[in-house]
Enzyme design. Sequence first.
Site, PDB file in Angstrom:
ATOM      1  N   HIS A  66       0.814  -1.213   0.000  1.00 29.47           N
ATOM      2  CA  HIS A  66       0.000   0.000   0.000  1.00 29.47           C
ATOM      3  C   HIS A  66       0.850   1.268   0.000  1.00 29.47           C
ATOM      4  O   HIS A  66       0.371   2.335  -0.378  1.00 29.47           O
ATOM      5  CB  HIS A  66      -0.996  -0.010   1.176  1.00 29.47           C
ATOM      6  CG  HIS A  66      -0.381   0.198   2.523  1.00 29.47           C
ATOM      7  ND1 HIS A  66      -0.123  -0.840   3.394  1.00 29.47           N
ATOM      8  CD2 HIS A  66       0.004   1.319   3.167  1.00 29.47           C
ATOM      9  CE1 HIS A  66       0.378  -0.354   4.519  1.00 29.47           C
ATOM     10  NE2 HIS A  66       0.488   0.954   4.402  1.00 29.47           N
ATOM     11  N   ASP A  80       0.114  -7.690   1.287  1.00 30.97           N
ATOM     12  CA  ASP A  80       0.514  -6.286   1.437  1.00 30.97           C
ATOM     13  C   ASP A  80       2.029  -6.140   1.507  1.00 30.97           C
ATOM     14  O   ASP A  80       2.558  -5.402   2.342  1.00 30.97           O
ATOM     15  CB  ASP A  80      -0.144  -5.652   2.656  1.00 30.97           C
ATOM     16  CG  ASP A  80      -0.159  -4.119   2.580  1.00 30.97           C
ATOM     17  OD1 ASP A  80       0.143  -3.582   1.490  1.00 30.97           O
ATOM     18  OD2 ASP A  80      -0.461  -3.464   3.594  1.00 30.97           O
ATOM     19  N   SER A 140       4.429   2.290   8.071  1.00 29.82           N
ATOM     20  CA  SER A 140       4.144   1.133   7.229  1.00 29.82           C
ATOM     21  C   SER A 140       5.363   0.705   6.429  1.00 29.82           C
ATOM     22  O   SER A 140       6.002   1.523   5.762  1.00 29.82           O
ATOM     23  CB  SER A 140       3.003   1.453   6.260  1.00 29.82           C
ATOM     24  OG  SER A 140       1.785   1.605   6.949  1.00 29.82           O
TER      25      SER A 140
END
Length: 357
Positions: A58, A135, A214
């Site tokens: 992402h 992801d 992230s």
Amino acid sequence: RAAAAVAPAVVHIVSTGAAGNGSGSSSSSLLGPHGIFDRPQGSGFIYDPRGYVLTNAHVILGTQPALPGSSTGIPWQQQSGSKRSLFKLQNSSGSSSGSKSNKASKSVDRSSVMVHLADGRVYPGRCIALDVPSDLAVVEVNAPEPLPHCSLGHSNRLCVGDWVVAVGSPFLLKQSVTAGIVSCVERKGSELGMVTSPRTEYIQTDAAINVGNSGGPLINLDGAVIGVNNMKAPAGEGLSFAIPIDTVKTILSEISRHGHVRRPYVGITMAEVNTSRMAQLRQTCPDFPADVAAGIVVTRVTPGSPAAAAGLQEDDVIVGILPAGSSAAAAATAASSNGSSLSVSSLADALKAGIGG
């Protein structure tokens, strides 16, 4: 010392090929009116000195890992798009026996990633692998010399209560370090409301993982990476989640060997039944075999699937194919890894013979 050991290999990633649209780093209102988060940004770490960087998908795509107040009502559900397979961007085709493999429909500009190293160097990078279901993404950087890299540990050795450290760039604050403990070593995706990947497991920690973290490493006190920081629950404190490094190693092995992740397809929804749950099952079903300690309950069979063709039905209990030392849920997919196919018909025969399937 643990943070110092990995700091040179932790990078800040700016994905210039996708407009900022609510990714994990889009809260510009928190940092001023001039759109400092106009482009998707996040963290990552170099895991190979030849210039291979691991991060979240992402971060590259510019999608949001967690959307509070979504229609699902689950504040931590990943919003990374539909199910896709890990693929090399140069060659997104290919599938394998016994698995479903889909091409990714969203294009990514391979030259649209800028990788900022801890020592101030900045290199253009290209995304060579992307896997939305897990992801994860791999970025390649061409540097004139070997780059500092992290040591990959073993997430299967983690215990609840172990101290862990998260390193990354929350809100553009590069090389930020937070610490906490492991709250759960295998939090299921189903517990987080993740419909497309209910059996995916995460490390839960109370170490702060914020916007921009992230893709950064979650490390143990020896400085070894044991997870990839992935998401948090915005509605609560101390609820952060990381992808276990053992899962990451499997993904990296698949991309190295096949160019994409091969995911077995049987066509059932299942629930793991452990020893204590099996005892409860025997109370409601006295005829259940006493020598069965654990298994998988089939909760739904997809019409037209291999499972349906083999005769599996709702409420069947799968008790075979368990490799030594494997959990019941993992065994169902492990049986069809490495190119071999899961024989659903033999499972159905075993059920009929053993428990009257």
